[in-house]
Design a protein around this motif. Sequence first.
Motif, short mmCIF file in Angstrom:
data_model
loop_
_atom_site.label_atom_id
_atom_site.label_comp_id
_atom_site.label_asym_id
_atom_site.label_seq_id
_atom_site.Cartn_x
_atom_site.Cartn_y
_atom_site.Cartn_z
N VAL A 297 5.67 -35.64 -21.76
CA VAL A 297 6.85 -36.50 -21.87
C VAL A 297 7.23 -36.65 -23.33
CG1 VAL A 297 5.58 -38.68 -22.11
CG2 VAL A 297 7.85 -38.70 -21.05
N SER A 298 8.48 -37.00 -23.58
CA SER A 298 8.96 -37.34 -24.92
C SER A 298 10.10 -38.32 -24.77
CB SER A 298 9.42 -36.09 -25.67
OG SER A 298 9.84 -36.42 -26.99
N MET A 299 10.19 -39.30 -25.69
CA MET A 299 11.21 -40.34 -25.59
C MET A 299 12.14 -40.30 -26.80
SD MET A 299 10.69 -44.44 -24.89
CE MET A 299 9.98 -44.80 -26.49
N THR A 300 13.42 -40.55 -26.56
CA THR A 300 14.39 -40.58 -27.65
C THR A 300 14.09 -41.76 -28.57
OG1 THR A 300 15.89 -41.83 -26.23
CG2 THR A 300 16.23 -39.44 -26.36
N ALA A 301 14.60 -41.69 -29.79
CA ALA A 301 14.32 -42.72 -30.80
C ALA A 301 14.82 -44.09 -30.37
CB ALA A 301 14.95 -42.32 -32.13
N ASP A 302 15.90 -44.14 -29.58
CA ASP A 302 16.41 -45.44 -29.15
C ASP A 302 15.67 -45.98 -27.93
OD1 ASP A 302 17.36 -43.92 -27.04
OD2 ASP A 302 19.48 -44.14 -27.57
#
Length: 677
Positions: A297-302
């Motif tokens: 998984v990876s999450m956006t900065a916001d």
Amino acid sequence: MRNKLLSFLPFLRQIILFLLIQNAAAPLFAQSSKRILKEAGEYFESGDYINALPIYLEYLKADPEHPQANFNTGICYLQTIHEHKAVAYLQKAYAKMPAIHPDIHRYLGEAYQYNHQFKEAIDAFKAYKAIAVKTLTKDLSLLPILERRIYECQNGLTYLDKPVKAQIDNIGPIINSKYAEYAPVISADESVLVFTSRRAGSTGGFVAIDDNQYYEDIYISIKSNGKWAEPKNIQEINTDKHDACIALSSDGKQLFIYKDSRGGDIYVSRFDALKNIWSKPQSLGETVNTKYQEPSVSMTADGNTIYFSSNRPGGLGGLDIYMSHKDAKGNWGEAINLGAPINTPYDDDAPFIHPDGQNLYFSSRGHAGMGGYDIYRCSMETNGKWSVPENIGYPINTSGDDTYFVLSADNRHGYYASAKEGGLGEKDIYIISMPKRETLASATGSAIKIEKKIEIKSLPLDQPAIKPTAGATTILSGYITDAFTKESLEAEIVLVNNENSEVISEQVSDSAGFYKTVMLSGKNYGFSVQKEGYLFHSENYDIPASEGFQEITLNVELKKVSVGSRIILRNIFFDFDKATLKKESTAELEKLLSIMNEVPTLKIEVSGHTDNKGSADYNKKLSERRAKAVVDYLVAKGVSPERLGYAGYGMGRPLVSNDDETGRQLNRRTEFEITGK
């Protein structure tokens, strides 16, 4: 002559004695070698190549020409992370006995490919293919796999001929050990590194029944003065089973973890700055996790979008990359397959969305690679669609599996794990000094097309995957202290998108008062610091889309709620030359309202200020009307008018000189002062 013969007799006796001993020992060696080969063979036939390999290597010290031992050693190496070592043993086995195994050409091809001997690999694969087609004695279902292998080797020749200018260095013995370290994840500014290790001291101990290694545990290291600190076991997260990290939020406050439950699920742990511990990991929910596997998984900065991989039914291949948006309640919404050109009929895994929100990196077996997983990059185009993925090139990519790549916000350093020669352990973490993007490699052709009819719930052609964002980030960090005592404060940090009053992130500064947050270019942000008993502090950051990567330090001193305390409301906005509050002011006005409600006896004066453009009389009246607009908002929300005053000071109380636009901008402001409590 006689004297020479007499002098040689002692040596002759030693030679005869040695030959006698050798002849006597030969049966013993033969018996011993049979036992050794039998023991190794038992491991080999059961598929336990890890235990078979050292026995074969020890045997070959005494009998280095043995064809079967060399062949089996080569096969063992092909099943390890040191696949490239197989080639020498398979070559020797083939030279001694060309018919040693019906699949020798295929194994040789694989060994050559792992060793980056692509021409030799192509020849070996073609030889195997010719035999298969001619004799029809082999499994013809392997032919598409052989075609793929040949295609990968052709790509490999291109990539090796045009390597990218990337420097790859072992991150060093502070982080790496003689055990396996992998899956490194970093905060946007590279100040936090979290990784997985199977080193001694694991919470779960030694896995004797599995693969003779320690259980996986998660470790964290903090960079100070350019150096990584000794890694610490995150004890509140690690269990007596396998625990592996797979992603870290840009601000370093949310850690994503893979747990081998059901098919394999994604969990998240949040850092509690007040207690200085990580929370108990929580599942991302049923829209993300299924009974199938979700390994990355990876999450956006916001914090509002995640990209993750899954092998759930309905995809284009094995593992596909999906996305999900966070809803108003903070839950992850429907999983949407990214579709082509990102996903292929093969495995596509390990997504990493850069802090800029515009560039997606991932690993794939299906695009134009050199073998195994290669790392690719694609970018969000102005129409909201992803570009065709491009291979990031050799030597970053190899013929082995290259996965779990992450990149710093400034695009300078990449991190991943690899089993390279000269490393400190089984797998080590490496830091990559990245080349410029325009130097990324390219190979002729594209991924091999495989006809496969799939109905997939993907993005409509006219619907953007996500709203395109600018291509750079701003990292804002600093310390929060008491304005009078200078002591560190654990205060709440809130970042708001002024355009729609959406809260981008919330956090609490740590025990030292430190905080860090990430902002994307192309937005207007309201930044506030608040703590009970103190007046809040606000800043406005209007970051143009053209702004490149930058780091800003902002140290904030909070003032106690006391008579005479005054703060600037930096996120109160008016239309030009008017006293009409703009919608971007809402978040700031609500904070002011919150203070009035928390302290029901508080009395304040709201004051308006202008620069020196225009007449003094006009500016005074304009500033007064603007101050009154703020008061009117509070009254409309239920605050008693008796607690509120307002005044317009025009150009009479400048903060700085009005000689330039920067100064004039600072002087155009709205303030409030506590007049009674």
